[in-house]
Scaffold this active site. Structure first.
Site, PDB file in Angstrom:
ATOM      1  N   ASP A 220       0.856  -1.196   0.000  1.00 40.45           N
ATOM      2  CA  ASP A 220       0.000   0.000   0.000  1.00 40.45           C
ATOM      3  C   ASP A 220       0.886   1.238   0.000  1.00 40.45           C
ATOM      4  O   ASP A 220       2.104   1.149   0.103  1.00 40.45           O
ATOM      5  CB  ASP A 220      -0.887  -0.003   1.249  1.00 40.45           C
ATOM      6  CG  ASP A 220      -0.061  -0.052   2.518  1.00 40.45           C
ATOM      7  OD1 ASP A 220       0.395   1.010   2.974  1.00 40.45           O
ATOM      8  OD2 ASP A 220       0.157  -1.161   3.063  1.00 40.45           O
ATOM      9  N   ASP A 222       0.773   3.507   2.373  1.00 38.33           N
ATOM     10  CA  ASP A 222       0.611   4.049   3.716  1.00 38.33           C
ATOM     11  C   ASP A 222      -0.577   5.019   3.669  1.00 38.33           C
ATOM     12  O   ASP A 222      -1.576   4.713   3.035  1.00 38.33           O
ATOM     13  CB  ASP A 222       1.911   4.686   4.217  1.00 38.33           C
ATOM     14  CG  ASP A 222       2.003   4.704   5.734  1.00 38.33           C
ATOM     15  OD1 ASP A 222       1.615   3.705   6.355  1.00 38.33           O
ATOM     16  OD2 ASP A 222       2.461   5.704   6.299  1.00 38.33           O
TER      17      ASP A 222
END
Length: 303
Positions: A220, A222
């Site tokens: 991802d 973050d």
């Protein structure tokens, strides 16, 4: 378990490859003669049993970092027991696989980063095998083994994986994900990825004189990225599953290369304790020395 080969070269080492599986990696495909074994250590029990086997004739030992089924959170991992158990099992080289969040636009979900530096922001963990009664200071200036990194990069590129060589891994305590302010702070420091598990793992591997490298697998962005939702477990798991398949392919390619007989580590990982012990021999605590039999026995026997 002996690590010496039958080669005529006096310093030849027959490597035993250790694999630490992060989130989503709880087994290794293709192992022959596989057997889960309980390995006891003076530091307590590791995260799980260790899986022993061979891949392409190379001896391997696999440890699921969080235990099979992921019952153990990052702050509760017994990092010392994990590394001691691998050392006690004859492991000479560790490939650590870790799910991380990206802190850079050019490192998208699904990308792999072969780390070369850490910033350790963890605080609730035992970080050393050494303590009162036997003090040691090892160098962590270059915390990853470049030899293993070279192999990982070559094999990842050969498989066509999206990979970046080099980057800084910010280790946070967790188990919560970052705040947006924290995420932007880590970006301002020039960090590449953020995760929760590779410290003190890397420090302990260095103290145990085991060559160690990290493959950070991006799940991802973050929470800093304006065009992406904040991190959720569901989103992470979806990417993690596809990363795990690519990680297994990388492992299958890397192990035969790492398993070739070799000389001592050119970076000195396997000699990290050579000049690290500072406590005088007559002031060392016998109880602690007994616990250090696997990780520091090589230098303690010479003292």
């Amino acid at each position: 378990m002996s690590t010496k080969s039958h080669s005529s070269h006096p310093h030849a080492i027959e490597p035993v490859v250790g694999l630490i599986g992060g989130s989503g990696l709880y087994d290794i495909d293709g192992l022959e003669d596989k057997e889960w074994r309980t390995v006891e250590t003076p530091w307590g029990m590791p995260s799980d049993q260790l899986l022993f086997g061979r891949l392409a004739g190379v001896r391997c030992v696999f440890l699921p970092r969080h235990g099979r089924g992921h019952p153990i959170p990052p702050s509760r991992l017994n990092y010392r027991a994990n590394i001691d158990a691998l050392k006690r099992s004859g492991v000479t080289d560790i490939v650590s696989l870790s799910a991380v969040g990206s802190l850079k636009e050019e490192l998208p979900p699904g990308h792999f980063v072969i780390i070369d530096q850490f910033i350790d922001r963890s605080f609730a963990r035992e970080k050393s095998f050494f303590d009162t009664g036997c003090v040691a200071h090892v160098s962590m200036a270059d915390p990853l083994c470049p030899r293993i990194g070279d192999v990982l990069e070559e094999k990842a590129r050969g498989l066509g994986l999206g990979v970046t060589r080099g980057g800084t891994y910010l280790v946070m305590e967790g188990p919560q994900f970052s705040t947006r302010a924290e995420s932007n702070l880590y970006r301002s420091w020039g960090c590449s990825v953020v995760g929760m598990t590779n410290m003190p793992e890397a420090k302990l591997a260095r103290e145990a004189e085991i060559c160690y490298a990290t493959v950070a697998m991006v799940t991802d962005y973050d929470c800093w990225h304006a065009d992406h939702d904040s991190v959720t477990v569901d989103a992470v798991v979806k990417v993690m599953q596809s990363n795990a398949d690519r990680a297994r392919a990388l492992v299958a390619s890397v192990i035969p290369a790492l398993g070739k007989p070799r000389g001592p580590c050119r970076a000195g990982c396997d000699r990290a304790l050579e000049h690290a012990l500072i406590t005088a021999p007559d002031r060392r605590d016998p109880t602690l020395l007994a616990k250090l039999d696997a990780v520091a026995g090589r230098v303690l026997r010479c003292a």
